[in-house]
Write a protein that holds these residues in place. Sequence first.
Motif, PDB file in Angstrom:
ATOM      1  N   HIS A  68       0.841  -1.210   0.000  1.00 30.02           N
ATOM      2  CA  HIS A  68       0.000   0.000   0.000  1.00 30.02           C
ATOM      3  C   HIS A  68       0.870   1.252   0.000  1.00 30.02           C
ATOM      4  CE1 HIS A  68      -3.233  -2.675   0.559  1.00 30.02           C
ATOM      5  NE2 HIS A  68      -3.051  -2.898   1.848  1.00 30.02           N
ATOM      6  N   ARG A  69       1.914   1.230   0.826  1.00 31.83           N
ATOM      7  CA  ARG A  69       2.784   2.398   0.921  1.00 31.83           C
ATOM      8  C   ARG A  69       3.515   2.638  -0.395  1.00 31.83           C
ATOM      9  NH1 ARG A  69       3.249   4.296   6.101  1.00 31.83           N
ATOM     10  NH2 ARG A  69       2.024   3.066   7.571  1.00 31.83           N
ATOM     11  N   ARG A  70       3.923   1.562  -1.039  1.00 35.41           N
ATOM     12  CA  ARG A  70       4.583   1.720  -2.342  1.00 35.41           C
ATOM     13  C   ARG A  70       3.640   2.332  -3.376  1.00 35.41           C
ATOM     14  NH1 ARG A  70       7.308  -3.059  -1.264  1.00 35.41           N
ATOM     15  NH2 ARG A  70       5.736  -4.320  -2.306  1.00 35.41           N
ATOM     16  N   LEU A  71       2.349   2.026  -3.254  1.00 37.55           N
ATOM     17  CA  LEU A  71       1.371   2.587  -4.194  1.00 37.55           C
ATOM     18  C   LEU A  71       0.972   4.019  -3.818  1.00 37.55           C
ATOM     19  CD1 LEU A  71      -0.910  -0.547  -4.655  1.00 37.55           C
ATOM     20  CD2 LEU A  71       0.388   0.577  -6.481  1.00 37.55           C
ATOM     21  N   GLY A  72       1.535   4.533  -2.728  1.00 34.38           N
ATOM     22  CA  GLY A  72       1.263   5.914  -2.326  1.00 34.38           C
ATOM     23  C   GLY A  72      -0.022   6.080  -1.540  1.00 34.38           C
ATOM     24  N   TYR A 101      -5.863   5.784  -2.261  1.00 34.12           N
ATOM     25  CA  TYR A 101      -4.619   5.837  -3.019  1.00 34.12           C
ATOM     26  C   TYR A 101      -4.606   7.152  -3.794  1.00 34.12           C
ATOM     27  CZ  TYR A 101      -4.478   0.930  -1.782  1.00 34.12           C
ATOM     28  OH  TYR A 101      -4.463  -0.232  -1.072  1.00 34.12           O
ATOM     29  N   PRO A 102      -3.508   7.445  -4.497  1.00 34.16           N
ATOM     30  CA  PRO A 102      -3.443   8.761  -5.177  1.00 34.16           C
ATOM     31  C   PRO A 102      -4.593   9.040  -6.144  1.00 34.16           C
ATOM     32  CG  PRO A 102      -1.258   7.807  -5.037  1.00 34.16           C
ATOM     33  CD  PRO A 102      -2.205   6.743  -4.545  1.00 34.16           C
ATOM     34  N   ALA A 103      -5.202   8.024  -6.740  1.00 35.40           N
ATOM     35  CA  ALA A 103      -6.320   8.277  -7.673  1.00 35.40           C
ATOM     36  C   ALA A 103      -7.493   8.948  -6.964  1.00 35.40           C
ATOM     37  CB  ALA A 103      -6.781   6.969  -8.306  1.00 35.40           C
ATOM     38  N   GLY A 104      -7.661   8.694  -5.683  1.00 30.33           N
ATOM     39  CA  GLY A 104      -8.730   9.325  -4.917  1.00 30.33           C
ATOM     40  C   GLY A 104      -9.976   8.469  -4.831  1.00 30.33           C
ATOM     41  N   THR A 105     -10.773   8.745  -3.801  1.00 28.16           N
ATOM     42  CA  THR A 105     -11.943   7.924  -3.493  1.00 28.16           C
ATOM     43  C   THR A 105     -12.961   7.886  -4.630  1.00 28.16           C
ATOM     44  OG1 THR A 105     -11.643   8.413  -1.167  1.00 28.16           O
ATOM     45  CG2 THR A 105     -13.814   7.611  -1.826  1.00 28.16           C
ATOM     46  N   VAL A 106     -13.206   9.040  -5.254  1.00 26.86           N
ATOM     47  CA  VAL A 106     -14.238   9.084  -6.302  1.00 26.86           C
ATOM     48  C   VAL A 106     -13.845   8.187  -7.474  1.00 26.86           C
ATOM     49  CG1 VAL A 106     -15.374  10.567  -7.999  1.00 26.86           C
ATOM     50  CG2 VAL A 106     -15.095  11.369  -5.641  1.00 26.86           C
ATOM     51  N   ILE A 158      -7.753  -2.188 -13.710  1.00 37.60           N
ATOM     52  CA  ILE A 158      -8.051  -2.378 -12.293  1.00 37.60           C
ATOM     53  C   ILE A 158      -7.399  -1.245 -11.490  1.00 37.60           C
ATOM     54  CG2 ILE A 158      -5.999  -3.777 -11.789  1.00 37.60           C
ATOM     55  CD1 ILE A 158      -7.798  -5.636 -10.130  1.00 37.60           C
ATOM     56  N   LEU A 159      -8.017  -0.893 -10.375  1.00 41.75           N
ATOM     57  CA  LEU A 159      -7.463   0.169  -9.534  1.00 41.75           C
ATOM     58  C   LEU A 159      -7.488  -0.297  -8.075  1.00 41.75           C
ATOM     59  CD1 LEU A 159      -6.463   3.138  -9.723  1.00 41.75           C
ATOM     60  CD2 LEU A 159      -8.821   3.859  -9.324  1.00 41.75           C
ATOM     61  N   SER A 160      -6.387  -0.058  -7.372  1.00 43.97           N
ATOM     62  CA  SER A 160      -6.375  -0.366  -5.942  1.00 43.97           C
ATOM     63  C   SER A 160      -7.279   0.640  -5.233  1.00 43.97           C
ATOM     64  CB  SER A 160      -4.950  -0.313  -5.393  1.00 43.97           C
ATOM     65  OG  SER A 160      -4.360   0.939  -5.663  1.00 43.97           O
ATOM     66  N   VAL A 170      -8.026  34.289   1.528  1.00 44.43           N
ATOM     67  CA  VAL A 170      -7.809  33.077   2.312  1.00 44.43           C
ATOM     68  C   VAL A 170      -8.226  31.829   1.529  1.00 44.43           C
ATOM     69  CG1 VAL A 170      -8.546  31.845   4.417  1.00 44.43           C
ATOM     70  CG2 VAL A 170      -8.136  34.317   4.495  1.00 44.43           C
ATOM     71  N   GLY A 171      -7.461  30.774   1.698  1.00 42.16           N
ATOM     72  CA  GLY A 171      -7.820  29.472   1.127  1.00 42.16           C
ATOM     73  C   GLY A 171      -7.153  28.373   1.926  1.00 42.16           C
ATOM     74  N   ILE A 172      -7.244  27.120   1.434  1.00 38.67           N
ATOM     75  CA  ILE A 172      -6.528  26.040   2.112  1.00 38.67           C
ATOM     76  C   ILE A 172      -5.328  25.613   1.270  1.00 38.67           C
ATOM     77  CG2 ILE A 172      -8.618  25.257   3.292  1.00 38.67           C
ATOM     78  CD1 ILE A 172      -8.494  22.693   1.505  1.00 38.67           C
ATOM     79  N   THR A 173      -4.357  25.009   1.923  1.00 37.75           N
ATOM     80  CA  THR A 173      -3.097  24.704   1.251  1.00 37.75           C
ATOM     81  C   THR A 173      -3.197  23.450   0.387  1.00 37.75           C
ATOM     82  OG1 THR A 173      -2.249  23.324   3.038  1.00 37.75           O
ATOM     83  CG2 THR A 173      -1.805  25.695   3.193  1.00 37.75           C
ATOM     84  N   ASP A 174      -2.198  23.309  -0.463  1.00 41.08           N
ATOM     85  CA  ASP A 174      -2.087  22.116  -1.309  1.00 41.08           C
ATOM     86  C   ASP A 174      -1.971  20.874  -0.433  1.00 41.08           C
ATOM     87  OD1 ASP A 174      -1.798  20.812  -3.806  1.00 41.08           O
ATOM     88  OD2 ASP A 174       0.368  20.743  -3.523  1.00 41.08           O
ATOM     89  N   HIS A 175      -1.194  20.984   0.634  1.00 40.89           N
ATOM     90  CA  HIS A 175      -1.055  19.868   1.575  1.00 40.89           C
ATOM     91  C   HIS A 175      -2.429  19.473   2.133  1.00 40.89           C
ATOM     92  CE1 HIS A 175       0.561  17.500   4.944  1.00 40.89           C
ATOM     93  NE2 HIS A 175      -0.331  18.115   5.691  1.00 40.89           N
ATOM     94  N   ALA A 176      -3.229  20.480   2.511  1.00 43.84           N
ATOM     95  CA  ALA A 176      -4.546  20.218   3.094  1.00 43.84           C
ATOM     96  C   ALA A 176      -5.464  19.522   2.086  1.00 43.84           C
ATOM     97  CB  ALA A 176      -5.180  21.512   3.581  1.00 43.84           C
ATOM     98  N   GLN A 177      -5.526  20.057   0.869  1.00 40.46           N
ATOM     99  CA  GLN A 177      -6.432  19.438  -0.119  1.00 40.46           C
ATOM    100  C   GLN A 177      -5.999  18.024  -0.421  1.00 40.46           C
ATOM    101  OE1 GLN A 177      -6.059  18.348  -3.386  1.00 40.46           O
ATOM    102  NE2 GLN A 177      -3.947  18.999  -3.695  1.00 40.46           N
ATOM    103  N   ASN A 178      -4.688  17.806  -0.410  1.00 41.81           N
ATOM    104  CA  ASN A 178      -4.159  16.480  -0.682  1.00 41.81           C
ATOM    105  C   ASN A 178      -4.543  15.494   0.424  1.00 41.81           C
ATOM    106  OD1 ASN A 178      -2.638  14.729  -2.300  1.00 41.81           O
ATOM    107  ND2 ASN A 178      -0.879  14.974  -0.956  1.00 41.81           N
TER     108      ASN A 178
END
Lengths: 377, 130
Positions: free
Chosen positions: A17-21, A36-41, A230-232, B26-34
């Motif tokens: 999981h950590r390797r996949l970010g 993961y980086p792709a995001g929940t949606v 497929i997506l993790s 004012v806004g939120i940071t890139d770290h926050a959105q990430n």
Amino acid sequence: MTTAPTPLKQTPLNAAHRRLGARMVDFGGWDMPVQYPAGTVEEHLRTRRHCGLFDVSHMGEIEVRGTDAIPFVNRLCSNDVTKLANGQAHYTALTTPEGTVVDDLLVYRFAEDHLLLVVNASTTEKDWDWINAHRGDETVKLANRSADFCQIAVQGPDALAILQTLTETPLSEIKYYHFREGAVDGVPAIISRTGYTGEDGFEVYAAPERAEQLWNRILEAGGHGTTEGILSCGLAARNTLRLESAMALYGHEIDETTTLYEANLGWICKLNKGDFTGRERLAQQKAEGVKQKLVGFEVTDRGIARDGYPVLINGEPLGRVTSGSPAPFLKKNIGLAYVPVEHANEGQEIHIEVRGRPVAARIVPVPFYKRERKTSQ
Amino acid sequence: MADIPDDLHYSKDHEWIRVEGDTGTVGITDHAQNQLGDIVYVELPRVGDSLEAGGVFGQVESVKAANDLYSPVSGEVTELNETLNDDPEQVNKDPYGAAWMLRLRLKDAGEVDKLMNAAEYEDYTKKITE
């Protein structure tokens, strides 16, 4: 970040999981990927349209062996285990004498004297203690096998085709809620046509030391990294997928304060199978009717309902949201809530109190999302 | 690595503020959105509302959860970014640009000096993600 008093438990796929970010979170004492980086949606949509891969190795496995395995489990659980054939599984609940829920689980029947109970991660120890404390004079041998399995869920319309490239077991012959023992990529595995996403798919159980091999080979076979591959998927997508399908989550829709009938789980409550824990109270509740009932709702105003928010009916706080979230596939804000039974009607206008502000919503039929079933399932 | 522009000031709650005269954006940071993931809803205060430094001024909701927005400084709200109502995902795509959240008239310019600069904020985010 907070320091936990005890170190978080890890599944055998933690490093993967950590390797996949993945972003990791404490989920009931487990260090799990929330997304993961792709995001929940994207993870949610990919599972609906193609295929999602989930690490659910945190789930617990309790083995029941012995000549009385079936009568023993039948006495502790609400569904009728005697109806299972070898190679078949069903959804059931461990019930309290009050008809409330110790846990919800799957029971797999390998043989007349060999069952496997797959239970929630956060309740594994509680269930283990409960089951042991409620042993009677049946001849059974219990084993907590939770550490002996990894569990990987391959879910979505492309799941069968992807997994089939790695196994000789004819997957299309496995009916819904059935399983076979076979091999995936040469790894001995239990291949089960089950899931928690509302899609067709499989859950693969295997030895934990082979988890990474399976995970990586399934990703590879499924074209991970391509737009339709497929997506993790993390726990956040697992939650939104099960919510769109209106499946209960222990600790939210069901717990030791809610009964099976209140939670619309009467279908796993087999009152005529003989005695089981809570049967008397459940029979009474079935006869008298429930006072509160779990319903699905759709937010019709701007705002998102979240777990624990009050439900207002004619301005009165009469219910509570058990799960609420944006639904990525349906593109609506939905939720499940307990409301008094007299208001638990489709079309009933309700309000959800969102940070002190009443937001309009309407009771709708569940599941919110239902896949189109193919004939082979 | 999260983007941290040099010309902004940062709060421990991961909001940024750009100061131009007596106006702050004012806004939120890139770290926050990430960290939050897909943003699906932004709730802002009203023009004319008085904000306190460190006080909650609104909500930003991801699929997973609702999160409070904290004002980095005190002041009166003069303008809101209404486009976030229909396009909350701008917060993920352009947190320092299109997804500014509100403008306010600074009550006390001295409060800005208590915030972190880009280098300090970078150290801060490194520490909390370790």
